[in-house]
Enzyme design. Structure first.
Site, PDB file in Angstrom:
ATOM      1  N   HIS A 127       0.880  -1.110   0.237  1.00 37.38           N
ATOM      2  CA  HIS A 127       0.072   0.262   0.050  1.00 37.38           C
ATOM      3  C   HIS A 127       0.743   1.400   0.124  1.00 37.38           C
ATOM      4  O   HIS A 127       0.431   1.704  -0.832  1.00 37.38           O
ATOM      5  CB  HIS A 127      -0.927   0.218   1.107  1.00 37.38           C
TER       6      HIS A 127
ATOM      7  N   ASP B 288       6.855  21.861 -26.020  1.00 35.40           N
ATOM      8  CA  ASP B 288       6.573  20.045 -25.550  1.00 35.40           C
ATOM      9  C   ASP B 288       8.141  20.403 -24.806  1.00 35.40           C
ATOM     10  O   ASP B 288       8.176  21.102 -24.427  1.00 35.40           O
ATOM     11  CB  ASP B 288       7.133  19.453 -27.167  1.00 35.40           C
TER      12      ASP B 288
ATOM     13  N   TRP C  46       7.810  -0.370   3.704  1.00 36.81           N
ATOM     14  CA  TRP C  46       8.366  -0.161   2.781  1.00 36.81           C
ATOM     15  C   TRP C  46       9.383   0.949   2.932  1.00 36.81           C
ATOM     16  O   TRP C  46      10.390   1.077   2.064  1.00 36.81           O
ATOM     17  CB  TRP C  46       7.453   1.718   2.633  1.00 36.81           C
TER      18      TRP C  46
ATOM     19  N   SER D  91      12.957   6.296 -13.618  1.00 38.11           N
ATOM     20  CA  SER D  91      12.309   6.843 -14.167  1.00 38.11           C
ATOM     21  C   SER D  91      11.970   8.030 -13.479  1.00 38.11           C
ATOM     22  O   SER D  91      11.855   9.119 -14.688  1.00 38.11           O
ATOM     23  CB  SER D  91      10.947   5.895 -13.708  1.00 38.11           C
ATOM     24  N   SER D  92      11.571   8.246 -12.183  1.00 39.12           N
ATOM     25  CA  SER D  92      11.901   9.672 -11.164  1.00 39.12           C
ATOM     26  C   SER D  92      13.732  10.588 -12.286  1.00 39.12           C
ATOM     27  O   SER D  92      12.955  11.323 -12.721  1.00 39.12           O
ATOM     28  CB  SER D  92      11.949   9.583 -10.380  1.00 39.12           C
TER      29      SER D  92
ATOM     30  N   HIS E  81      13.049  11.492   3.990  1.00 37.11           N
ATOM     31  CA  HIS E  81      12.842  12.962   4.190  1.00 37.11           C
ATOM     32  C   HIS E  81      12.746  13.532   3.057  1.00 37.11           C
ATOM     33  O   HIS E  81      11.824  14.251   3.306  1.00 37.11           O
ATOM     34  CB  HIS E  81      13.931  13.840   5.065  1.00 37.11           C
TER      35      HIS E  81
ATOM     36  N   GLU F  54      12.444  12.748   0.251  1.00 42.09           N
ATOM     37  CA  GLU F  54      11.375  12.377  -0.516  1.00 42.09           C
ATOM     38  C   GLU F  54       9.657  12.823  -0.194  1.00 42.09           C
ATOM     39  O   GLU F  54       8.825  13.211  -0.732  1.00 42.09           O
ATOM     40  CB  GLU F  54      11.377  10.622  -0.554  1.00 42.09           C
TER      41      GLU F  54
ATOM     42  N   TYR G 229       9.104  15.576   0.852  1.00 36.19           N
ATOM     43  CA  TYR G 229       8.829  17.005   0.458  1.00 36.19           C
ATOM     44  C   TYR G 229       8.886  16.898  -1.092  1.00 36.19           C
ATOM     45  O   TYR G 229       8.020  17.316  -2.351  1.00 36.19           O
ATOM     46  CB  TYR G 229       9.811  18.021   0.646  1.00 36.19           C
TER      47      TYR G 229
ATOM     48  N   SER H 202      -1.048  26.929  -5.059  1.00 35.33           N
ATOM     49  CA  SER H 202      -1.056  28.050  -4.801  1.00 35.33           C
ATOM     50  C   SER H 202      -0.791  29.153  -6.709  1.00 35.33           C
ATOM     51  O   SER H 202      -0.657  29.481  -6.318  1.00 35.33           O
ATOM     52  CB  SER H 202       0.651  28.088  -4.603  1.00 35.33           C
TER      53      SER H 202
ATOM     54  N   HIS I  23      15.694  12.240  12.324  1.00 32.78           N
ATOM     55  CA  HIS I  23      14.566  12.540  13.435  1.00 32.78           C
ATOM     56  C   HIS I  23      13.160  10.843  13.207  1.00 32.78           C
ATOM     57  O   HIS I  23      12.751  11.024  13.749  1.00 32.78           O
ATOM     58  CB  HIS I  23      13.743  13.716  13.637  1.00 32.78           C
ATOM     59  N   HIS I  24      13.702  10.769  12.503  1.00 35.66           N
ATOM     60  CA  HIS I  24      13.008   9.268  11.753  1.00 35.66           C
ATOM     61  C   HIS I  24      13.406   8.246  12.759  1.00 35.66           C
ATOM     62  O   HIS I  24      12.610   7.062  12.668  1.00 35.66           O
ATOM     63  CB  HIS I  24      12.653   8.764  10.004  1.00 35.66           C
TER      64      HIS I  24
ATOM     65  N   THR J 179       7.705  26.905   5.981  1.00 37.17           N
ATOM     66  CA  THR J 179       6.610  26.030   5.707  1.00 37.17           C
ATOM     67  C   THR J 179       5.197  26.863   6.345  1.00 37.17           C
ATOM     68  O   THR J 179       3.854  27.420   5.357  1.00 37.17           O
ATOM     69  CB  THR J 179       6.211  24.841   6.693  1.00 37.17           C
TER      70      THR J 179
ATOM     71  N   LYS K 245       4.981  30.074   3.651  1.00 39.67           N
ATOM     72  CA  LYS K 245       4.293  29.762   2.991  1.00 39.67           C
ATOM     73  C   LYS K 245       1.887  29.734   3.153  1.00 39.67           C
ATOM     74  O   LYS K 245       1.453  30.131   2.868  1.00 39.67           O
ATOM     75  CB  LYS K 245       4.038  28.245   2.438  1.00 39.67           C
TER      76      LYS K 245
ATOM     77  N   ARG L 207       1.884   0.390  14.979  1.00 45.04           N
ATOM     78  CA  ARG L 207       1.602   0.684  13.473  1.00 45.04           C
ATOM     79  C   ARG L 207       1.933  -1.258  13.084  1.00 45.04           C
ATOM     80  O   ARG L 207       2.639  -1.733  14.150  1.00 45.04           O
ATOM     81  CB  ARG L 207       3.049   1.119  13.236  1.00 45.04           C
TER      82      ARG L 207
END
Lengths: 42, 531
Positions: B77, B106, B142, B169-170, B253, B255, B257, B268, B302-303, B328, B331, B450
């Site tokens: 998932h 293009d 994951w 791909s990315s 991390h 990722e 963002y 925006s 921090h993870h 943040t 924004k 979890r």
């Protein structure tokens, strides 16, 4: 800042510039990957 | 126009039809549509897995699936939603919109664009077919932490190969986006005239190029540990499993963002249109986005506060994490200031954008709580974390994308969607998503861990309520699918401008736009720029 247009020479220059940009960025990505794995492996 | 160029254009416009059009296309709109379609399909695949998870968790005890399959569902998932929905979805927006927004015909590298997309279906086939392998799909989460991940059966090399495909791909997509924005802007489209969506994607692309190779390196080392006798992460061989966690989150991390910045850009664009005011603080929005991206490289640990690290490390990563709240906050302030005293109307894209601002901010606040080291020792690996990142990713990234689909769908298809059904979709989604995820804060604070298929009885009520919210949210997305199909097949004709408050080059094109957006580049001035 190049823009697309009706001038074939300008279009060629733009294509070459796009290719150069892609090669530089691709080399950066590949470099990070290789240095990273080799850095830990060695 | 010279004959040679005319011939070139005519030749170029002879694009294939039928399935060949989609397989061989180098057109940014076609490829954008392919990305968005893939994201929608994977949204329902990943959503079906979420339904399995919520069904099993609806009541305490083991009811429907065995724990191994439950863990596979949780793992897949996440991988599907992150790599299969949010990333391809936002790349779909980038493909459709960036050339139109900057006045280009293009993308800079159209063939690379085709390749970037078409490796993804193979990647996801590899990933999903692992469910049918001996030992089942990946079940280690994951984050792929060793040594748990090294216990995966035959699925492991397939998962790692799939991740390499997705990463390639990315990276190719990011290279294309950067080359397009750097080299293909129309005359007068200076960097400070770029629409904010283009800015957010430019910054996201650099994040991808810097971090995806790190993930690729980490999973390559995982592969060699399992099959080639290395000991990068194997303590018995002199390696260190904690090293993987550092490396993974150095990717992981930023990722976060990568997933959210494009939605920042979409919101925006939407808020000024329906506020009928220019975006408040455009330049500060650009600098805030760049600051968030820069800081994202210094907060990874921090993870993993609970793994253990020196006090100086804990303090550094805590304060660095806190500091991201500053840009943040800039924004969020600017989005609210954009709406302040505007002539607001509440069409479906605006409803999703406002919900994004409110609900993403809730996710941001719970993120701040998790960033406080001593508090994180209580929250870590509980449902509080699950609640936090779903507020950020579902009511943040996904709501931003849903708002973006409603906003640009009339431009893309030439047809208006059904506004009444759109509002139904919004309200059903906005209410059910809070019923789904808000109680998970309480569950986490009460200590529910979890990634478990069963739980203690005291967690039963909130889990039941959360599951009901989950089922309603899942069903609501079928309405979204119906709205899109109805819009394409039978929607009223959309005008070129579509929204009276919309600014930007994409709205100067017909709805739907021609196959090649700007054959001759437009001259961009302050009046025709973003706002």
């Amino acid at each position: 800042m190049a823009g697309p247009g009706d001038d074939p020479a300008a279009n060629s220059r733009l294509a070459a510039r796009n290719l150069r940009t892609a090669l530089v960025l691709g080399a950066v990505a590949l470099g990070i990957y290789v240095l990273f794995v080799l850095g830990y492996a060695l | 126009m010279s004959d040679a160029v005319m011939h070139g254009h005519e030749h170029h416009d002879h694009h294939p039809t039928g399935w060949k059009r989609w397989l061989f296309t180098t057109n940014h709109k076609d490829i954008g549509t392919l990305y968005l379609t893939l994201a929608l399909v994977m949204f329902f695949v990943g959503g079906a897995m979420a339904m399995v998870i919520r069904l099993e968790l609806m009541h305490p005890g083991l009811q429907y699936v065995d724990p191994q399959f439950f863990n596979s569902m949780a793992t897949l998932h996440a991988l599907v939603m992150i790599f299969g929905v949010v990333m391809p979805g936002t790349v779909g927006f980038a493909n459709w919109l960036i050339p139109m927004m900057i006045g280009a015909p293009d993308m800079a590298l159209p063939r690379l664009n085709n390749w970037s997309f078409w490796i993804l279906p193979f990647a996801f086939s590899l990933l999903l077919l692992t469910l049918f392998l001996p030992g089942g799909g990946p079940a280690g989460g994951w984050t792929l932490y060793p040594p748990l991940m090294l216990q995966t059966g035959a699925a492991m090399p397939f998962v790692i190969f799939a991740i390499h495909f997705m990463g390639a791909s990315s990276i190719m997509g990011s290279i294309n986006i950067i080359a397009t924005i750097f080299n293909m802007r129309a005359p007068g489209m200076t960097f400070m005239r770029l629409p904010l969506f283009v800015w957010t994607w430019l910054i996201t692309s650099f994040l991808l190029i810097a971090t995806i190779p790190v993930l690729a390196g980490a999973v390559t080392m995982l592969l060699t540990d399992k099959y080639f006798g290395t000991s990068f992460f194997n303590a018995a061989g002199g390696g260190d499993p904690v090293l993987f966690q550092h490396v993974f989150w150095f990717f992981g991390h930023p990722e976060v963002y990568i997933l959210i910045l494009p939605s920042f850009g979409i919101v925006s664009q939407i808020l000024p249109t329906f506020s009928r005011k220019p975006l408040f603080g455009y330049e500060s929005m650009v600098y805030a986005t760049a600051s968030i991206a820069f800081l994202s490289f210094f907060v990874w640990a921090h993870h993993k506060f609970t793994v253990g690290m020196p006090l100086a490390g804990e303090l550094f990563f805590m304060y660095a994490t806190m500091s991201i709240a500053v840009p943040t906050g800039v924004k969020v302030f600017n989005w609210i200031a954009t709406m302040w005293r505007g002539s607001l109307t509440f069409e479906t894209p605006m409803l999703f954008a406002i919900a994004f601002v409110v609900l993403f901010t809730i996710g941001g606040f719970s993120g701040l709580m998790l960033g406080i080291t001593p508090a994180d020792f209580q929250y870590h690996d509980t449902y509080f974390v699950v609640a936090h990142f779903h507020y950020v990713l579902v009511t943040g990234a996904v709501f931003g994308m849903l708002g973006g689909v409603y906003y640009w769908l009339p431009k893309w298809t030439g047809h208006m969607y059904d506004e009444t059904l759109g509002k139904w979709h919004f309200w059903l989604s906005a209410i059910s998503v809070n019923v789904l995820f808000f109680p998970q804060h309480f569950l986490g604070l009460a200590g529910m861990p979890r990634r478990i298929p069963d739980y203690a009885l005291q967690f039963a009520e909130w889990n039941f309520i959360s599951s009901i919210g989950g089922f309603v949210f899942g069903l609501s997305q079928l309405l979204f699918l119906y709205i899109i199909v109805k819009c394409i097949r039978a929607g009223a004709k959309a005008s070129d401008q579509v929204w009276d408050g919309a600014h930007g080059l994409e709205w100067t094109l017909p709805s739907p736009p021609p196959y090649h957006s700007f054959v001759s580049p437009p001259m961009v001035t302050d009046a025709t720029a973003h706002s």
